[in-house]
Design an enzyme around this catalytic site. Structure first.
Site, short mmCIF file in Angstrom:
data_model
loop_
_atom_site.label_atom_id
_atom_site.label_comp_id
_atom_site.label_asym_id
_atom_site.label_seq_id
_atom_site.Cartn_x
_atom_site.Cartn_y
_atom_site.Cartn_z
CG HIS A 153 -2.02 -1.03 1.16
ND1 HIS A 153 -2.12 -1.99 0.19
CD2 HIS A 153 -3.06 -1.28 2.01
CE1 HIS A 153 -3.14 -2.77 0.43
NE2 HIS A 153 -3.73 -2.38 1.52
N GLY A 202 -1.45 -2.59 -5.47
CA GLY A 202 -2.42 -3.64 -5.13
C GLY A 202 -3.75 -3.02 -4.73
CG HIS A 203 -6.22 -0.56 -1.54
ND1 HIS A 203 -7.04 0.37 -2.13
CD2 HIS A 203 -6.91 -1.00 -0.44
CE1 HIS A 203 -8.15 0.51 -1.43
NE2 HIS A 203 -8.10 -0.31 -0.39
CG HIS A 261 -10.69 -4.98 -1.34
ND1 HIS A 261 -10.76 -3.61 -1.27
CD2 HIS A 261 -10.51 -5.41 -0.06
CE1 HIS A 261 -10.62 -3.22 0.00
NE2 HIS A 261 -10.47 -4.30 0.75
CD GLU A 313 -11.74 -5.77 4.10
OE1 GLU A 313 -11.96 -5.52 5.28
OE2 GLU A 313 -10.96 -5.10 3.39
CD GLU A 329 -14.24 -1.73 3.94
OE1 GLU A 329 -14.00 -2.79 3.32
OE2 GLU A 329 -13.38 -0.87 4.16
CB CYS A 331 -14.22 2.04 2.83
SG CYS A 331 -13.33 2.73 4.24
CB CYS A 397 -10.07 2.04 5.89
SG CYS A 397 -11.05 0.56 6.17
CB CYS A 398 -14.86 2.50 8.08
SG CYS A 398 -14.91 1.12 6.90
#
Lengths: 640, 640
Positions: A153, A202-203, A261, A313, A329, A331, A397-398
């Site tokens: 990340h 990756g993200h 994801h 997720e 989620e 997010c 994250c949220c």
């Protein structure tokens, strides 16, 4: 994909370092930023106030308490100690800063401004000479930079830095964080590229962030770098593909189904939509359309939540939308808004704003408690009573996404074309929209989402001909419109908007009536868990039944067929909500003792109360259900 | 628990080595063995014929083909080779022999008799000098005998040997297998006991088998040994408890909830009921009542299936009765019949026979295909279309259990007291029941389970006063009765039976009318998956919807509230069944394209066809559902 001719002409504008932005040239809409929209309503205004007074300080405190802030000081050598927490914790700080900047933009606050400056100073100090910036790698694995793009990340964190920097620069005019961002972006740009190193995050996140950085700086390399990361995705150029969990199984223009994801997918496709709006790339535009249909027609909860599965997720197969185990989620809901907002701008089509509205009022807003200090990571559509918001998460994250998203709600109300104003959301307040020929002040008066009557007072600086496009929500039938008191007959919508093209003059009044009957909604029959069940919706609000309103148990209630449903506004409840009341059969009636099965029998219906889904779990804990079985509940005469 | 006074007096009768049995003295009922009941109906008779002609040879063939038979020859040294298969495979052979013996009892068959003798010869040859008999241990772990009572099923296999031996002796009068059984039982009795080794089988079975062996031999030690094994259960005497998976967590008389492996529980409690009937032990009787209520009121599928969970092949918590993942092993259904039959005899109470009937016609009979050569191990109540009967299983308990159970169905039709005949099932055919004063020939004429009209012709050898007790099924309302053509008004039931006490003479005629309207059944609301759903039942038969009758899909059907349901007999279908037809809404209607959610709308109902659950999966594979959502399927006028 190469930069098209259109883009080149855009870039000819050169470096623009003011808040005036580089504009997209693809014939879509432009946003009307939240800073130009003053919300003055009963619904959002108090929530935004809570975010400013509670949610932001709460997030800052937890970033402090959990070592997220001091990780930067440690990386800068300003403080002793080891890195604390998860390797992508920098991103949480960036997101909180982004939120703080948005709040500063609308509410100047010297103390907050100072606090932000101090955090930025640590961040800047943690930046390495070559521009690299990541407190985890600096402190823990200094020799491993850029060695694990898939999992670690770094590019994701960089993206959130860029978003925060753009927000901070726009809000304050200060370049402190923007300079840090540009220096890091330059470093990344010098590392990755078609003729440099190949690789993708990756993200995803950096793609849309680079577009923002380009917009505010005009630096073409940032846009090209965003395009590079998108173009590399799903292409095996000197690296192994990450697979569909990361949407890296095939090139974007060949993708047709949403997978993997959910947050990653939303951030990626938001970036794709950004680039598509700039370049008009047909491959991207068509892919977005296919994927959108896959999500919205097959893989979205009625709350707008997406990604049913905890294991990734993310997404599974079509119609797999379990209620109790829904991941959905927070997010991902935010990502869903980011993406659909961009698609709405791209296509000037209200169906995307319909999704924005659905998510916003339901599966996104549910992420935040009414007191502003607790958060859902996961947003199920049914609960046995043990699912609750928490003040913080190890993977935060949220909470940090909520604090950066909420202040921008006003940015989803309007959009504009050269000579048109698009009204996407109905929110009371005032706004000024710049058109080519004039600026137009718009005043919305409405009790939306509790009431569908909307009055819009139009005040162009000078009388001018332009179009006002009013979104007729997909949930709405029989909308009615008056212009200066005169009913407009035969309302026609084009791409979901009623378009009023005329010469507008100061004080023109639009009155829109969006009837909000209570609707029983059924799900596609392939959604197995919802067969025989209905959800209640009124206007944009999806309802749920909570135990606290219904005698301690809701999962045994069956809505009767002949139940008359009524709406009742309760200003004192849950910050002011309209509830739905009606009759349900308490499937659990008295005479089940010693019985496991019985002939269906007449039951005395009891009154149930349903509350907006977003507001659940703000009182005594207990069962909750969105989808309620519906049947007659009365005995059926049979013949043999 | 010690042998009570009552038992001692029973045992005073001494050793009885004829088919005349030692009788229980507790004031319950005695069985009327299947050998005294000739079934001559359209329902069971063809099935029993299929079992004799197909299922038995099929089982024998698979026992042969899979090495189950030759394991004995190998253990006897008559054949070279290693043990094949699972360590409890001997039990399968014993169960098939038991079934063969039952079939020989009603249908003498020289060839089968010879085949059985040959198998018995191998078994006898495999027995060790000290009486020990288990081909796995003899061949694989000769030094490990009795070292793992919990897992290795030596006592379980012994129990099935005893049951087979008793059956074979009764059917043929030959002592060949009985002698083997007694020798092994003597060996076990010399090994285990209060003053010998303590221990209980991990998989119960030997307890009820020892009671049978006692009944046929009169050997008191066998009864005492059965009691010993029961008494040891849940008591930590020189061994570690196995836990609730084996019902070995607390002494039986302290148990209140059904738990663990379903088949084990049923076999255990069948043995307990046997002993309770002999001794009148109140601790056992009360425990059975508590456990029965737990099962029947909280943990039984509408099909009578029990044990929802695959993970323990058994029970979980109250009301956990999922449909798709229902385990409901065929063996557990058989065990449920064995246990409830014994409780019916113990209490002369029809509620236990109600359960026998429910299981028999639904969740047990489903275990066997119509062609007699395929078996369900697992009996779910809903299927996506991929669950099918198989000709055999590596763990072959179910096929071999079916073949030993089915021939005994006639044994569940009647029971008797000293001066009373209990009619528990309605099955056309002839029977002779011995009472104290006379023998009574009973002829039932009925099309049950498709029709509830039952004519019983009573023919006592000499006119005599006795009671005929007719079970009024729990599913039946408004039963009507005529005696020699005269209506009996005000039917009263005691413990579920209408009792007619009179002097019966040759040719007296009972006419019982059990109306069979189609019933919509609802489950207790705590059964989450069934909320808002109904099952269809007519008489004792539970129905299901199969894809093949309903356009390829049944899981999207919703039964409409106003659906008129009609029954129609189809002699050509599935061996002759009465189907149910009615209207359902195809929740999957045409206009879902591009929609995941919509307002509930008017749908044109389509006709559905439901077939008996037991008969499903005998045609084209496809979806199946017992519990069907029920709702209006029509639009609801709403108010705001």
């Amino acid at each position: 994909m190469k930069l098209g001719k259109t883009l080149v002409s855009v870039l000819m504008i050169g470096v623009v370092c003011s808040t005036a932005e580089v504009q997209s040239q693809y014939q879509g809409l432009s946003p009307v930023p939240f800073t130009d929209v003053r919300i003055e309503d009963e619904f959002w205004a108090p929530k935004l106030e809570t975010v400013r007074e509670k949610t932001l300080p709460h997030n800052l405190e937890f970033c402090e308490r959990t070592g997220r802030l001091s990780n930067f000081a440690k990386a800068a050598g300003l403080m002793e100690g080891e890195f604390r927490g998860i390797y992508f914790n920098d991103s949480d700080v960036y997101k909180v800063l982004e939120g703080a900047a948005y709040l500063l933009a609308s509410h100047p606050d010297k103390e907050l401004d100072k606090q932000v400056d101090e955090i930025i100073a640590w961040i800047a100090a943690a930046q390495q000479d070559d521009g690299y910036l990541n407190s985890y790698y600096t402190l823990v694995e200094p020799d491993k930079k850029w060695t694990n793009l898939k999992d670690k990340h770094e590019l994701y964190c960089a993206g959130h830095l860029f978003e925060a920097a753009v927000a901070h620069y726009r809000a304050t005019g200060k370049r402190t964080l923007l300079d840090v961002a540009c220096k890091f972006a330059d470093h990344i740009d010098s590392t990755f590229g078609p003729d440099k190193r190949h690789g993708v995050p990756g993200h995803e996140e950096i793609e849309l962030a680079l577009v923002k950085l380009w917009r505010v700086t005009g630096e073409e390399r940032y846009l090209k770098l965003a395009q590079f990361f998108l173009d590399e995705r799903g292409r095996e150029r000197g690296r192994r593909l990450y697979g569909d969990y990361c949407q890296d199984h095939k090139p974007i223009e060949e993708q047709s189904e949403i997978c993997g994801h959910a947050v990653r997918a939303m951030y990626l496709y938001s970036g794709v939509a950004d680039i598509a709006a700039i370049t008009g790339d047909k491959g991207y535009i068509d892919a977005m359309e296919r994927i959108w249909r896959d999500v919205v027609f097959r893989k979205m909860y009625i709350t707008g939540g997406i990604g049913p599965s905890a294991s990734n997720e993310g997404f599974t197969v079509a119609y797999d939308l379990p209620n109790d185990s829904a991941y959905a989620e927070t997010c991902a809901s935010i990502g869903m808004v980011l993406w659909n907002h961009r698609l709405n701008l791209l296509h000037a089509d209200a169906r995307f704003a319909d999704v924005v509205e659905r998510v916003l009022y339901n599966g996104l807003l549910s992420g935040l408690s009414l007191d502003g200090e607790r958060f859902f990571y996961v947003n199920p559509l049914a609960s046995q009573g043990k699912h609750h918001r928490k003040p913080w998460y190890n993977c935060a994250c949220c909470p940090t996404n909520v604090v950066r998203f909420m202040p921008t709600v006003g940015g989803y109300v309007y959009a504009r074309s050269e000579d048109g104003i698009y009204v996407n959301l109905y929110v009371a307040g005032q706004s000024t929209v710049q058109l080519n020929d004039t600026s137009v002040k718009l005043t919305q008066q409405t009790r939306y989402p509790w009431d569908g009557n909307v009055k819009i007072i139009v005040e162009p600086k000078v009388p001018a001909t332009f179009e006002i496009c009013l979104r007729i929500p997909a949930w709405c039938e029989n909308a009615r419109l008056k212009l200066n008191g005169n009913a407009v007959h035969k309302l026609e919508t084009v791409k979901g908007y009623v378009r009023i093209n005329r010469k507008w003059k100061d004080g023109d009044i639009i009155e829109l009536e969006l009837p909000m009957p209570i609707e029983r909604i059924e799900a596609h029959p392939n959604v197995k868990g919802n067969v025989g069940r209905v959800a209640l919706q009124r206007g944009p609000i999806v309802y749920c039944l909570e135990a606290v309103d219904n005698g301690g148990s809701v999962r045994q209630l069956v809505v009767t067929r002949d139940a008359k449903l009524t709406a009742e506004h309760r200003p004192e409840l849950l910050g002011g909500v309209t509830v739905i009341k009606g009759n349900a059969v308490p499937a659990s009636s008295e005479d089940w003792e010693g019985k496991l099965y019985r002939k269906v029998s007449k039951c005395r219906p009891i009154e149930f109360v349903a509350v907006p889904y977003y507001a659940w779990d703000n009182r005594e804990p207990g069962e909750m259900a969105v989808w309620v079985p519906e049947n007659s509940g009365t005995s059926i005469p049979e013949t043999q």
